[in-house]
Design an enzyme around this catalytic site. Structure first.
Site, PDB file in Angstrom:
ATOM      1  CB  THR A  41      -0.949   0.012   1.214  1.00 24.06           C
ATOM      2  OG1 THR A  41      -0.177  -0.195   2.399  1.00 24.06           O
ATOM      3  CG2 THR A  41      -1.986  -1.094   1.101  1.00 24.06           C
ATOM      4  CG  HIS A  46       6.316   0.567   7.706  1.00 15.42           C
ATOM      5  ND1 HIS A  46       6.149  -0.334   8.741  1.00 15.42           N
ATOM      6  CD2 HIS A  46       5.117   0.627   7.073  1.00 15.42           C
ATOM      7  CE1 HIS A  46       4.913  -0.792   8.751  1.00 15.42           C
ATOM      8  NE2 HIS A  46       4.266  -0.246   7.736  1.00 15.42           N
ATOM      9  CG  HIS A  49       6.295  -3.782   6.323  1.00 14.17           C
ATOM     10  ND1 HIS A  49       6.220  -2.575   5.677  1.00 14.17           N
ATOM     11  CD2 HIS A  49       5.038  -4.292   6.307  1.00 14.17           C
ATOM     12  CE1 HIS A  49       4.971  -2.359   5.284  1.00 14.17           C
ATOM     13  NE2 HIS A  49       4.238  -3.381   5.650  1.00 14.17           N
ATOM     14  CE  LYS A  83      -4.141   1.398   8.404  1.00 13.96           C
ATOM     15  NZ  LYS A  83      -3.164   2.457   8.588  1.00 13.96           N
ATOM     16  NE  ARG A  87      -5.355  -0.957   5.257  1.00 12.85           N
ATOM     17  CZ  ARG A  87      -4.143  -0.856   5.766  1.00 12.85           C
ATOM     18  NH1 ARG A  87      -3.250  -0.083   5.188  1.00 12.85           N
ATOM     19  NH2 ARG A  87      -3.805  -1.528   6.855  1.00 12.85           N
ATOM     20  CD  GLN A 172      -4.584 -12.153   6.203  1.00 14.92           C
ATOM     21  OE1 GLN A 172      -4.806 -10.960   6.096  1.00 14.92           O
ATOM     22  NE2 GLN A 172      -3.972 -12.653   7.263  1.00 14.92           N
ATOM     23  CG  ASP A 193      -2.309  -5.843  12.888  1.00 15.20           C
ATOM     24  OD1 ASP A 193      -1.513  -6.803  12.776  1.00 15.20           O
ATOM     25  OD2 ASP A 193      -2.236  -4.819  12.183  1.00 15.20           O
ATOM     26  CE  LYS A 228       1.161  -0.084  14.655  1.00 16.89           C
ATOM     27  NZ  LYS A 228       0.198  -0.005  13.574  1.00 16.89           N
ATOM     28  CE  LYS A 231       2.927   5.560  11.851  1.00 18.53           C
ATOM     29  NZ  LYS A 231       2.548   5.732  10.461  1.00 18.53           N
ATOM     30  CB  THR A 232       9.943  10.666  12.837  1.00 17.17           C
ATOM     31  OG1 THR A 232       9.619  10.874  11.447  1.00 17.17           O
ATOM     32  CG2 THR A 232      10.855   9.460  12.966  1.00 17.17           C
TER      33      THR A 232
END
Length: 408
Positions: A41, A46, A49, A83, A87, A172, A193, A228, A231-232
Site C-alpha cells: 500500500t 517500514h 514490516h 484502521k 484505506r 486472506q 492485528d 507504536k 513514527k517520527t
C-alpha cells in the site's frame, strides 16, 4: 540445534499461537514452509514490516522456508485491521509499482537463492476469481456472526465498515489455502492485528482439506509506554534510503528511550541474548553505548555495513568526537538558486526537514531550527550564497537532526 520456537519466545516475538506445543514440535521435527503477507500500500517497507522480516530471517536460519507473499490482490480491497477509516483506494498500476519496490528491498534481507525462500503475489489467484463459484466454494464456510466478533471488524462497526473491506478476511484465508495447496505451507505468521484473519485461514484449510494448519502472531513494535514505534514528526521510518536516509534511520534508533533499548536489541538484531541483556542493563551515560550498537546493527541489516559505518561516523562528527562531516545527509543545489536568496521555510521544505510550512514556523518559534549553530529567529530569514562556507551550509532541526546544503 535449538528449536526456533524457543528462540522466538526468548527474544519476545510471540504473542499468540493456535497450538503452541504442536507448533513447537513441528518446527523441531521438520523443515516447515510458512508465510507472511505484505500488502504493498506504499512504495517502501517500514520498520513494522522489518520486525516481521526479522522473524522470517530467524526461521530461515533454522532451516525453515519463508514465503514472502505480496498482496497485489488484497491491496485492491484494503485490510481494515487497526484502521478507523477505510484505506485510500489504489490503482492496479500503483500496487504493481509498490510491489516491485517491496521485492527489491526484501531481497537484501532474506536469502532467495536455491529455493531457500519463495516470493509470490496473491494477484495470481485473486484477481481472476469468478464471484459466484468463489462464494459457493469458500464463502459458505464463513459465519457472518462470527466474523463480526473479530477485532478487525468490531472496531470499525461504529464508524462504518464497507462490504468491500468485509471480504478481506475471506480473501486472506483463501491465500492460506492456496499456499497450502501449492507449496505445502502449514504456518501463517503475522502481527497481532492479524489474529482474526489467521484463524480464518486455519479454519478454512480444516474445513476444505480436512488438514491441520497453524497460525502464530508476534507483538507489534511498541515503546515501553505502549506507543507504536517507527513514527517520527515527519512520518514513518522507511527502509527505502530515499525516503528515510541511512543517517536518519541510524539516528532514530540512536535516540530511542533508555527503557526500549533491550527490547529493540532483542527484536531487531541478531546479537546473542546474553549480550542483549548486558547492554540493556547499562545505566546512565553507558546506555548511550548500547544505543550506538543498536543503531549500527539495525542500520547494517537494512542498509549494509558501509552505510552503517558512514552514519556512525557522521553522528560522532556532529557530537564533537573528531570525525569529518562528509557522511551527513546532504542536498545539492545550484549556486543560481541562492543568487537572490531563498527563505528558510522554503529551504526546509525542499530538503524534507518539515512536512508543511506551518510546521516550519512552529519549529522556528520554538527555537527548533539552527543554521550553522545559530538559532533561527525570523520566519522570513533569507539564505544567500555568501552564507555558505566553502559551498556548504549546515542546518539542524532540534538537537540531533542534521542536514547539509551543498552548492554545485
Amino acid at each position: 540445534m535449538e528449536n526456533v520456537f524457543d528462540i522466538l519466545k526468548e527474544r519476545g516475538y510471540i504473542e499468540q499461537a493456535t497450538h503452541e506445543e504442536e507448533i513447537r514440535e513441528l518446527l523441531g521435527r521438520e523443515s516447515v514452509t510458512f508465510y507472511i503477507g505484505f500488502d504493498p500500500t506504499a512504495d517502501s517497507l517500514h520498520v513494522g514490516h522489518f520486525l516481521q522480516i526479522m522473524v522470517m530471517a530467524h526461521m530461515q536460519r533454522a532451516g525453515h522456508r519463508p514465503i514472502f507473499l505480496l498482496g497485489g490482490g488484497t491491496s485492491m480491497v484494503g485490510d481494515p485491521s487497526g484502521k478507523t477509516d477505510m484505506r485510500k483506494m489504489l490503482t492496479e498500476e500503483e500496487i504493481r509499482h509498490n510491489a516491485e519496490c517491496f521485492k527489491r528491498q526484501v531481497r537484501n534481507l532474506l536469502d532467495f537463492s536455491e529455493g531457500k525462500a519463495i516470493m509470490v503475489n496473491n494477484a495470481e489467484w485473486l484477481l481472476d476469481l469468478k464471484y459466484i463459484p468463489f462464494l459457493r466454494e469458500v464463502g459458505k464456510h464463513f459465519s457472518v456472526n462470527r466474523m463480526l466478533t473479530a477485532e478487525c471488524y468490531k472496531n470499525r462497526m461504529e464508524r462504518g465498515l464497507s462490504f468491500l473491506e468485509f471480504n478481506y478476511m475471506i480473501m486472506q484465508s483463501y491465500d492460506f489455502l492456496q499456499l497450502y495447496e501449492r507449496y505445502n505451507c502449514k504456518l501463517q505468521l503475522g502481527g497481532n492485528d492479524q489474529w482474526s484473519n489467521i484463524l480464518g485461514g486455519v479454519d478454512l484449510i480444516r474445513r476444505i482439506k480436512g488438514e491441520q494448519a497453524y497460525g502464530m502472531t508476534f507483538k507489534l513494535l511498541t515503546t515501553s509506554e505502549g506507543k507504536k514505534m517507527g513514527k517520527t514528526e515527519s512520518g514513518a521510518v522507511w527502509l527505502d534510503p530515499d525516503k528515510t536516509s541511512p543517517y536518519d534511520f541510524y539516528q532514530y534508533w540512536r535516540n530511542v528511550n533508555d527503557a526500549d533499548v533491550e527490547k529493540c536489541l532483542s527484536l531487531l538484531t541478531f546479537l546473542p541474548m546474553e549480550e542483549v541483556r548486558r547492554l540493556g542493563s547499562l545505566e546512565g551515560a553507558e546506555i548511550n553505548r548500547a544505543k550506538e550498537i543498536l543503531a549500527f546493527e539495525v542500520t547494517k541489516l537494512v542498509h549494509g555495513e558501509e552505510e552503517a559505518k558512514k552514519a556512525d561516523r557522521a553522528a560522532k562528527a556532529l557530537f564533537g568526537k573528531g570525525a569529518n562531516t562528509e557522511d551527513v545527509p546532504y542536498t545539492e543545489f545550484s549556486r543560481e538558486e541562492f543568487k537572490e536568496g531563498m527563505d528558510i521555510i522554503t529551504l526546509l521544505e525542499k530538503i524534507n526537514l518539515i512536512s508543511s510550512r506551518s510546521e516550519g514556523r512552529r519549529l522556528i518559534k520554538q527555537n527548533g531550527i539552527s543554521v550553522e549553530n545559530e538559532k533561527v529567529k525570523d520566519f522570513t530569514m533569507i539564505i544567500k550564497e555568501e552564507d555558505f562556507k566553502d559551498g556548504k551550509l549546515m542546518i539542524r532541526k532540534g538537537k540531533k537532526v542534521y542536514h547539509q546544503i551543498r552548492l554545485v
